[in-house]
Design a protein around this motif. Structure first.
Motif, mmCIF file in Angstrom:
data_model
loop_
_atom_site.group_PDB
_atom_site.id
_atom_site.type_symbol
_atom_site.label_atom_id
_atom_site.label_comp_id
_atom_site.label_asym_id
_atom_site.label_seq_id
_atom_site.Cartn_x
_atom_site.Cartn_y
_atom_site.Cartn_z
ATOM 1 N N GLY A 13 -24.356 -11.988 10.571
ATOM 2 C CA GLY A 13 -24.333 -10.555 10.904
ATOM 3 C C GLY A 13 -24.837 -10.283 12.309
ATOM 4 N N THR A 14 -24.782 -9.019 12.697
ATOM 5 C CA THR A 14 -25.160 -8.576 14.046
ATOM 6 C C THR A 14 -26.571 -9.032 14.436
ATOM 7 N N MET A 17 -26.435 -12.160 16.109
ATOM 8 C CA MET A 17 -25.347 -12.303 17.095
ATOM 9 C C MET A 17 -25.827 -12.156 18.531
ATOM 10 N N LEU A 56 -22.235 -15.991 9.397
ATOM 11 C CA LEU A 56 -20.918 -15.360 9.266
ATOM 12 C C LEU A 56 -20.994 -13.868 9.566
ATOM 13 N N PRO A 57 -19.903 -13.296 10.071
ATOM 14 C CA PRO A 57 -19.822 -11.836 10.037
ATOM 15 C C PRO A 57 -19.667 -11.453 8.560
ATOM 16 N N SER A 58 -20.235 -10.335 8.162
ATOM 17 C CA SER A 58 -20.334 -10.092 6.718
ATOM 18 C C SER A 58 -18.987 -9.846 6.048
ATOM 19 N N GLY A 89 -24.890 -9.318 7.648
ATOM 20 C CA GLY A 89 -24.208 -8.260 8.380
ATOM 21 C C GLY A 89 -24.224 -6.972 7.583
ATOM 22 N N THR A 90 -24.242 -5.874 8.319
ATOM 23 C CA THR A 90 -24.377 -4.581 7.643
ATOM 24 C C THR A 90 -23.063 -4.062 7.071
ATOM 25 N N ASP A 91 -21.930 -4.626 7.529
ATOM 26 C CA ASP A 91 -20.641 -4.071 7.104
ATOM 27 C C ASP A 91 -20.434 -4.139 5.587
ATOM 28 N N ALA A 115 -29.036 -5.612 10.985
ATOM 29 C CA ALA A 115 -29.331 -4.907 12.242
ATOM 30 C C ALA A 115 -28.067 -4.226 12.736
ATOM 31 N N LYS A 163 -23.226 2.243 3.717
ATOM 32 C CA LYS A 163 -23.168 2.317 5.180
ATOM 33 C C LYS A 163 -22.350 3.553 5.484
HETATM 34 N N1 ASP Z 1 -21.469 -4.876 12.410
HETATM 35 C C1 ASP Z 1 -21.831 -5.849 11.508
HETATM 36 C C2 ASP Z 1 -23.333 -6.036 11.350
HETATM 37 O O1 ASP Z 1 -23.995 -5.071 11.405
HETATM 38 C C3 ASP Z 1 -21.118 -7.140 11.556
HETATM 39 C C4 ASP Z 1 -21.247 -7.755 10.212
HETATM 40 O O2 ASP Z 1 -21.304 -7.020 9.222
HETATM 41 O O3 ASP Z 1 -21.340 -8.981 10.134
HETATM 42 O O4 ASP Z 1 -23.876 -7.081 11.165
#
Ligand code: ASP
Length: 326
Positions: A13-14, A17, A56-58, A89-91, A115, A163
């Motif tokens: 996730g972010t 990143m 990983l990206p979520s 990741g938050t997605d 984040a 979200k």
């Molecule tokens: N924007 C996303 C995050 O907040 C990317 C993800 O979900 O991996 O982490």
């Protein structure tokens, strides 16, 4: 002083990143161990261990990954962890949180965080969120509450959190219910009382599929009519308003509901589906008559997770008991 044990799993996730080169987009690269080293305050709270279970990206997580993470988290508790924190990741965080919450049968807290700003961005929120998540996971008042999501100083219940903003720092909210607690001056405060929880058994199979389709104005019925032929074992509809679809969709849904479970949720982003208000073709009363179940306050994505888990442990007949109505 005898400090408690706390286990952190990093999934990506972010929060993890950063860009490899200037001008490139950020990608997951920072391990849980590196993240831990950037939060020295943690050492005064607990014996913390961090493991990187994924980078990983979520959007690329899946139920198989989540089942492995769940078993890792339960192992940490058996090894004496007072709480477990998962960063991702938050997605899709709201979906992971609900998935874990339906299956989490430990008294120890399981806390998810992420984040909105990447690791090297000015004002990066990852470390603060992780520190808060650890405080929540270590708090005696979090025990027997199941899974919590901690973001931006707020604590949200896994079943209610969503979200609701794509990029803002304050991206998470729990429509109708509000946050279940807050962190104030580093202390954890809950506003909502404990509720009795019943965890589901682990799914015995994982190859089944549940489709999620959103109702939209003037939509055709092609996908809907092929859901059963395509091999789906359950269907969730993100319906209009209080859980409605067009008359044409209602006709197709009646046939599907005779074969596989169908749940109707609301696509509005807040509030519950109705049960006994509207009587037109495609209304909630019509859809219930045609064999569908209404999701109540459960959002379409979480309704899909619930249905997938229930089918996985052969409890789909009990679906109505798990849908939360007002
Ligand atoms: N924007 C996303 C995050 O907040 C990317 C993800 O979900 O991996 O982490």
């Amino acid at each position: 002083m005898d400090l408690p044990k706390l286990a952190i799993a990093a999934l990506g996730g972010t929060l993890s990143m950063q860009a490899r080169h200037a001008g490139e987009g950020v990608i997951p690269t920072i391990s849980g161990e590196t993240l831990l080293a950037s939060i020295p305050e943690l050492t005064s709270l607990a014996h913390v261990t961090a493991e990187t279970l994924g980078l990983l990206p979520s959007a690329s997580l899946n139920f198989g990954c989540l089942l492995s993470v769940l078993s890792w988290a339960k192992y940490q508790v058996r090894q004496g962890a007072a709480g477990v924190v998962i960063t991702q990741g938050t997605d899709t965080l709201e979906e992971s949180a609900a998935f874990f919450d339906y299956l989490w049968d430990c008294d120890e807290p399981l806390v998810l965080t992420g984040a909105m700003r990447s690791a090297k961005q000015a004002g990066a929120d990852g470390p603060a969120n992780v520190l808060d998540a650890c405080r929540v996971a270590l708090s005696e008042s979090s025990r027997r509450r199941g899974v919590q999501v901690v973001m931006n100083g707020q604590i949200h219940q896994a079943r209610h959190v969503r979200k609701t903003d794509s990029l803002a720092l304050q991206a998470f909210s729990s429509p109708v219910f509000g946050p279940t607690g807050l962190l104030m001056e580093n202390h954890v405060h809950y506003f909502h009382p404990l509720v009795q929880r019943h965890a589901l058994p682990l799914p015995q199979k994982t190859t089944h599929k549940v489709a999620l389709l959103e109702a939209s104005l003037s939509a055709d019925t092609l996908l809907l009519e092929n859901v059963v032929n395509l091999g789906y074992d359950g269907l969730v509809i993100a319906g209009f308003g209080a859980g409605h679809v067009s008359d044409r969709w209602a006709t197709a849904i009646e046939i599907i509901a005779g074969k596989i479970p169908v749940v109707i949720a609301t696509r509005t982003g807040s509030g519950a589906t109705a049960q006994a208000s509207y009587g037109f073709g495609g209304s909630e009363m019509d859809l219930i008559r045609k064999g569908a179940l209404m999701a109540g306050f459960l959002c379409p994505r979480k309704a899909r997770i619930l249905l997938w888990l229930l089918i996985g442990c052969q409890r789909q007949d009990e679906l109505a008991n798990y849908l939360n109505h007002p």
